[in-house]
Design an enzyme around this catalytic site. Structure first.
Site, PDB file in Angstrom:
ATOM      1  N   HIS A 246      30.464  -3.522   9.843  1.00  0.00           N
ATOM      2  CA  HIS A 246      30.125  -3.363  11.259  1.00  0.00           C
ATOM      3  C   HIS A 246      31.132  -2.475  11.972  1.00  0.00           C
ATOM      4  CE1 HIS A 246      33.343  -6.135  12.599  1.00  0.00           C
ATOM      5  NE2 HIS A 246      33.082  -6.795  11.483  1.00  0.00           N
TER       6      HIS A 246
ATOM      7  N   CYS B 115      34.711  -9.254   8.835  1.00  0.00           N
ATOM      8  CA  CYS B 115      34.406  -8.831   7.470  1.00  0.00           C
ATOM      9  C   CYS B 115      34.981  -7.447   7.230  1.00  0.00           C
ATOM     10  CB  CYS B 115      32.904  -8.860   7.251  1.00  0.00           C
ATOM     11  SG  CYS B 115      32.226 -10.533   7.120  1.00  0.00           S
TER      12      CYS B 115
END
Length: 261
Positions: free
Chosen positions: A209, A225
């Site tokens: 992301h 993440c």
């Protein structure tokens, strides 16, 4: 934008002019040398002789901002749903900026490889090269490794922290799954784009992301993440289709010393 090749050509032309002036100047040139006269300060000399890029093994060199090839790559994006500001690339280690490199992964073309050792993400290509991006890795980014696929992608996604995260951090309750998550926007932790990773049809909870926190790229951070610069995750999002294979690995040779944000 000034290209690297133009910069090198101008320096060569400048050097050639200097040699011709010296040869044509005769005694005057020799007198100037004898007096050790030079108009270049130490700072100017360093600026002229600095390499244009850092290497992973020489972290002290930098990019002169005036000739940075990355200026347009990381320019503002006012056309986005939520207009993105420019990235101050002159303040970043250029090893973590988007660039074509020789593919070190051995994976078939069209594969995403997250290299957790070096904080890189590779998108492999047909010609033995790969597009390399710098990434920041959070706790969740190190928690899972293996092969999977990009199940789907989202532009300006909503963020819904899992219930176990909300249990640890009650201040996230307004953004819980039950409450519909956080609206998209510049402050949303998933940034401008998100890629959702599934293995054997099951959500791994692993995400690639965007992030506005450019200073965390190339570093290990406390949560999340795999975060990318927003301009980079938009580029990756546009290059890969749903179903793209992904490998997350810590087995590639270490190139750079790990740092913590």
């Amino acid at each position: 934008m000034m290209s690297i090749s133009n910069t090198v050509r101008e320096r060569r032309d400048h050097s050639a002019l200097g040699r011709r002036a010296f040869l044509g100047g005769g005694a005057a040139s020799l007198l100037a040398l004898a007096g050790c006269t030079t108009g270049m300060s130490t700072a100017e000399f360093n600026a002229e002789t600095n390499p244009l890029y850092r290497s992973p093994l020489d972290r002290g060199a930098g990019i002169p901002p005036s000739v940075s090839p990355f200026a347009s790559m990381y320019a503002p994006m006012p056309q986005e749903q939520f207009p993105l500001p420019a990235i101050p690339v002159e303040r970043m280690d250029p090893v973590y900026l988007r660039q074509l490199v020789q593919d070190p992964t051995g994976e078939r073309p069209g594969t995403i490889v997250v290299d957790t050792n070096n904080h890189f993400l590779y998108l492999t290509r047909e010609d033995g090269q790969a597009m390399r991006y710098g990434v920041g890795l959070g706790r969740e980014g190190f928690a899972w490794q293996g092969r999977a696929v990009v199940q789907y992608k989202r532009a300006w996604p909503r963020w819904t922290p899992p219930d176990e995260m909300v249990a640890r951090q009650p201040e996230l309750e307004p953004y819980s799954i039950a409450n519909g998550g956080m609206d998209p926007g510049l402050d949303n932790p998933l940034g401008a784009r998100a890629l959702y990773i599934f293995q054997n049809g099951v959500d791994t909870i692993y995400r690639i992301h965007g992030s506005p926190e450019w200073w965390t790229i190339g570093k290990s951070v406390s949560s999340g993440c795999v975060r990318m610069l927003n301009q980079d995750v938009i580029d990756l999002h546009d290059r890969v289709p749903n179903g793209t294979p992904i490998l997350v690995t810590g087995n590639l040779p270490r190139m750079v010393a790990p740092t913590v944000a």
